[in-house]
Motif scaffolding. Structure first.
Motif, mmCIF file in Angstrom:
data_model
loop_
_atom_site.group_PDB
_atom_site.id
_atom_site.type_symbol
_atom_site.label_atom_id
_atom_site.label_comp_id
_atom_site.label_asym_id
_atom_site.label_seq_id
_atom_site.Cartn_x
_atom_site.Cartn_y
_atom_site.Cartn_z
ATOM 1 N N GLU A 222 36.431 35.934 34.862
ATOM 2 C CA GLU A 222 35.683 34.950 35.642
ATOM 3 C C GLU A 222 36.445 34.509 36.892
ATOM 4 O O GLU A 222 35.844 34.166 37.916
ATOM 5 N N TYR A 223 37.792 34.535 36.821
ATOM 6 C CA TYR A 223 38.590 34.207 38.007
ATOM 7 C C TYR A 223 38.418 35.295 39.066
ATOM 8 O O TYR A 223 38.308 34.997 40.259
ATOM 9 N N LEU A 224 38.411 36.534 38.617
ATOM 10 C CA LEU A 224 38.269 37.644 39.555
ATOM 11 C C LEU A 224 36.883 37.668 40.184
ATOM 12 O O LEU A 224 36.721 38.045 41.355
ATOM 13 N N GLU A 225 35.875 37.246 39.422
ATOM 14 C CA GLU A 225 34.520 37.162 39.984
ATOM 15 C C GLU A 225 34.464 36.105 41.077
ATOM 16 O O GLU A 225 33.863 36.321 42.140
ATOM 17 N N ALA A 226 35.081 34.953 40.814
ATOM 18 C CA ALA A 226 35.121 33.901 41.828
ATOM 19 C C ALA A 226 35.876 34.378 43.061
ATOM 20 O O ALA A 226 35.452 34.140 44.212
ATOM 21 N N ARG A 227 36.982 35.061 42.840
ATOM 22 C CA ARG A 227 37.772 35.572 43.952
ATOM 23 C C ARG A 227 36.967 36.547 44.807
ATOM 24 O O ARG A 227 37.068 36.530 46.043
ATOM 25 N N ALA A 228 36.154 37.370 44.162
ATOM 26 C CA ALA A 228 35.319 38.310 44.913
ATOM 27 C C ALA A 228 34.340 37.577 45.813
ATOM 28 O O ALA A 228 34.017 38.046 46.919
ATOM 29 N N SER A 229 33.864 36.418 45.377
ATOM 30 C CA SER A 229 32.950 35.629 46.204
ATOM 31 C C SER A 229 33.654 35.115 47.448
ATOM 32 O O SER A 229 33.079 35.122 48.549
ATOM 33 N N TYR A 230 34.889 34.680 47.292
ATOM 34 C CA TYR A 230 35.659 34.221 48.449
ATOM 35 C C TYR A 230 35.946 35.387 49.394
ATOM 36 O O TYR A 230 35.868 35.245 50.619
ATOM 37 N N ARG A 231 36.273 36.547 48.832
ATOM 38 C CA ARG A 231 36.547 37.714 49.674
ATOM 39 C C ARG A 231 35.315 38.090 50.489
ATOM 40 O O ARG A 231 35.402 38.332 51.695
ATOM 41 N N ALA A 232 34.167 38.094 49.831
ATOM 42 C CA ALA A 232 32.935 38.466 50.524
ATOM 43 C C ALA A 232 32.612 37.467 51.634
ATOM 44 O O ALA A 232 32.197 37.855 52.743
ATOM 45 N N PHE A 233 32.804 36.185 51.361
ATOM 46 C CA PHE A 233 32.543 35.160 52.373
ATOM 47 C C PHE A 233 33.466 35.349 53.571
ATOM 48 O O PHE A 233 33.029 35.264 54.728
ATOM 49 N N MET A 234 34.741 35.600 53.316
ATOM 50 C CA MET A 234 35.696 35.766 54.412
ATOM 51 C C MET A 234 35.380 36.995 55.246
ATOM 52 O O MET A 234 35.472 36.964 56.479
ATOM 53 N N GLU A 235 35.006 38.078 54.592
ATOM 54 C CA GLU A 235 34.696 39.299 55.333
ATOM 55 C C GLU A 235 33.460 39.123 56.205
ATOM 56 O O GLU A 235 33.387 39.646 57.327
ATOM 57 N N CYS B 10 44.822 32.545 42.027
ATOM 58 C CA CYS B 10 44.021 33.765 42.111
ATOM 59 C C CYS B 10 43.191 33.768 43.395
ATOM 60 O O CYS B 10 43.166 34.749 44.137
ATOM 61 N N LEU B 11 42.537 32.638 43.684
ATOM 62 C CA LEU B 11 41.694 32.556 44.880
ATOM 63 C C LEU B 11 42.507 32.639 46.160
ATOM 64 O O LEU B 11 42.066 33.210 47.158
ATOM 65 N N ASN B 12 43.706 32.067 46.141
ATOM 66 C CA ASN B 12 44.496 31.985 47.363
ATOM 67 C C ASN B 12 45.057 33.314 47.825
ATOM 68 O O ASN B 12 45.477 33.432 48.977
ATOM 69 N N GLU B 13 45.061 34.316 46.969
ATOM 70 C CA GLU B 13 45.440 35.633 47.466
ATOM 71 C C GLU B 13 44.414 36.130 48.488
ATOM 72 O O GLU B 13 44.729 36.998 49.306
ATOM 73 N N GLU B 14 43.203 35.590 48.431
ATOM 74 C CA GLU B 14 42.193 35.872 49.453
ATOM 75 C C GLU B 14 42.209 34.807 50.548
ATOM 76 O O GLU B 14 42.296 35.117 51.734
ATOM 77 N N ILE B 15 42.142 33.526 50.146
ATOM 78 C CA ILE B 15 42.072 32.439 51.117
ATOM 79 C C ILE B 15 43.285 32.461 52.056
ATOM 80 O O ILE B 15 43.162 32.236 53.263
ATOM 81 N N GLY B 16 44.460 32.740 51.510
ATOM 82 C CA GLY B 16 45.690 32.688 52.286
ATOM 83 C C GLY B 16 45.825 33.759 53.345
ATOM 84 O O GLY B 16 46.699 33.659 54.217
ATOM 85 N N HIS C 118 51.311 25.564 46.225
ATOM 86 C CA HIS C 118 50.137 25.798 47.072
ATOM 87 C C HIS C 118 50.513 26.640 48.280
ATOM 88 O O HIS C 118 49.807 27.586 48.649
ATOM 89 N N HIS C 119 51.631 26.288 48.924
ATOM 90 C CA HIS C 119 52.074 27.064 50.081
ATOM 91 C C HIS C 119 52.307 28.525 49.692
ATOM 92 O O HIS C 119 51.869 29.444 50.392
ATOM 93 N N VAL C 120 53.004 28.724 48.590
ATOM 94 C CA VAL C 120 53.339 30.094 48.190
ATOM 95 C C VAL C 120 52.085 30.884 47.848
ATOM 96 O O VAL C 120 51.981 32.075 48.154
ATOM 97 N N MET C 121 51.108 30.230 47.216
ATOM 98 C CA MET C 121 49.845 30.920 46.934
ATOM 99 C C MET C 121 49.252 31.486 48.214
ATOM 100 O O MET C 121 48.799 32.636 48.252
ATOM 101 N N ARG C 122 49.236 30.654 49.254
ATOM 102 C CA ARG C 122 48.681 31.125 50.530
ATOM 103 C C ARG C 122 49.570 32.196 51.156
ATOM 104 O O ARG C 122 49.076 33.139 51.787
ATOM 105 N N TRP C 123 50.883 32.052 50.984
ATOM 106 C CA TRP C 123 51.793 33.062 51.535
ATOM 107 C C TRP C 123 51.538 34.429 50.925
ATOM 108 O O TRP C 123 51.729 35.454 51.588
#
Length: 400
Positions: free
Chosen positions: A9-22, A76-82, A255-260
């Motif tokens: 379910e975390y990976l599904e949420a992450r895919a939504s963030y990736r799609a939005f960013m793209e 998990c999400l911040n690997e995309e958001i960051g 939080h910083h490292v997640m984005r990094w």
């Protein structure tokens, strides 16, 4: 490796963030970089789209007005958001507001939740954290000088702070002020909520590495001269500023490292792709041993940082003391971030110094990561002291 770190379910949420960013964020990255009035209008539209998509405020739980599910979820999400500097602002989870929201949620009163937390999480206002001072070492908060004196039903604050990120245009700040100079060093300070429009508050953006910025993207000097706020604006108990600061800065560091992680991975991908495309001395850069070494070293460092981050996030979620892990992570990831981006720039040559790629901006921001929220040297000291204490006490230190 990614699928083994996170539940589906975390990976599904992450895919939504990736799609939005793209679809919405990457195509507008250069426009947002201009930091002008048009960029502000564009940002507001992107934030509206993020809210409508159910992607708003993933750093705090639903009871605080967000969509978060804990630190591992957020990592998990911040690997995309960051991956994009502006994405944290698009999704309403930007520093320093994310950390400020967490301590308001944890330590704030019902009235403070209504007046400060709710509009902050909703994105109606921004905030800043006012702790570091120019006259004393930021790495030693026991030397802070800004004072708050109680006068009847008010605190009267005097002092000078700097590196208050995002203070320009913010609605309020959380100020670390000394309220009892004679108390035990770690009981001297109190956190106080100060609306930015209070008389006596002066906010001046500072030029950092040649960049002034605008609004959220500023680092400001904030002066307090006879600033009066109600005593009810104390966050947590009187004398609890050090405790609250640790509660804020620990999660803030991760939080910083997640984005990094997102920044590192994007720089790594740019380096690998360009190395395969660019030819010099009879063949692609990818065939050169030095470039291959840079790619291998970067892959190892990124994966080590990922595993450290997820381990620390999982421990925080289960209530385990992760201070050693967070300090380990902060200094090792800060160095890896600088190194990975620097290698990517080197592979790109002159192009890496221009705005033709995001690498130059990444490099400017990355260098600061070795200083803010505790310099590398202090985190190394913290790690070594705690490990040696464990051995001195006869317990030893395990890596489990």
């Amino acid at each position: 490796m990614t699928s083994s770190l996170f539940p589906p379910e975390y990976l599904e949420a992450r895919a939504s963030y990736r799609a939005f960013m793209e679809e919405h964020v990457y195509p507008q990255e250069h426009a947002l970089d201009r930091e002008d009035d048009d960029a502000a209008v564009l940002l507001a539209d992107l934030q509206r789209r993020a809210r409508d998509s159910g992607l708003w405020a993933p750093h705090v739980p639903p009871e605080a007005g967000g969509t978060g599910e804990g630190f591992l979820y957020y990592a998990c999400l911040n690997e995309e958001i960051g991956r994009c500097h502006w994405a944290q602002l698009v999704f309403g989870c930007q520093a320093p507001d994310a950390g400020n929201a967490e301590i308001l949620h944890q330590f704030g009163t019902g009235d403070q939740h209504r007046r400060f937390l709710a509009p902050l999480v909703a994105g109606e206002v921004r905030s800043f954290f006012s702790m570091t001072e120019p006259e004393v070492a930021g790495s030693d908060p026991t030397t802070l000088r800004a004072r708050a004196v109680r006068d009847g039903d008010e605190w009267v604050i005097d002092g000078r702070k700097w590196y208050s990120t995002g203070a320009e245009g913010a609605g309020f700040g959380i100020v670390f002020a000394i309220t009892d100079a004679d108390a035990e060093p770690h009981r001297r300070g109190t956190m106080i909520l100060v609306p930015a429009d209070t008389p006596g508050v002066t906010i001046t953006p500072t030029v950092v590495m040649g960049h002034t910025g605008r609004g959220w993207n500023t680092h400001c000097e904030v002066s307090y001269s006879g600033v009066r706020v109600p005593v009810e604006n104390a966050l947590g108990g009187v004398g609890e500023a050090f405790l609250i600061a640790q509660k804020r800065l620990g999660p803030g560091r991760i939080h910083h490292v997640m984005r990094w992680l997102g920044q590192m991975q994007r720089a790594f991908e740019l380096m690998c792709r360009y190395a395969l495309e660019r030819e010099a001395f009879g063949g692609p850069l990818a065939d050169k041993q030095t470039v291959q070494n840079w790619i291998a070293d970067s892959a190892a460092e990124i994966q080590a940082c990922r595993l450290l981050t997820m381990d620390a996030a999982a421990k925080i979620d289960t209530g385990v003391d992760a201070r050693v892990e967070i300090s380990l992570l902060k200094f090792s990831a800060a160095r890896a971030l600088v190194d990975v981006i620097d290698r990517a720039i080197q592979v790109h040559g002159g192009l890496g110094l221009t705005d033709g790629t995001p690498l130059a901006g990444m490099a400017m921001r990355a260098r600061a990561g070795r200083i803010y929220d505790g310099p590398d040297e202090v985190h190394r000291m913290v790690v070594a002291r705690r490990i040696l204490k464990a051995f001195r006490d006869g317990d030893g230190y395990t890596f489990a």
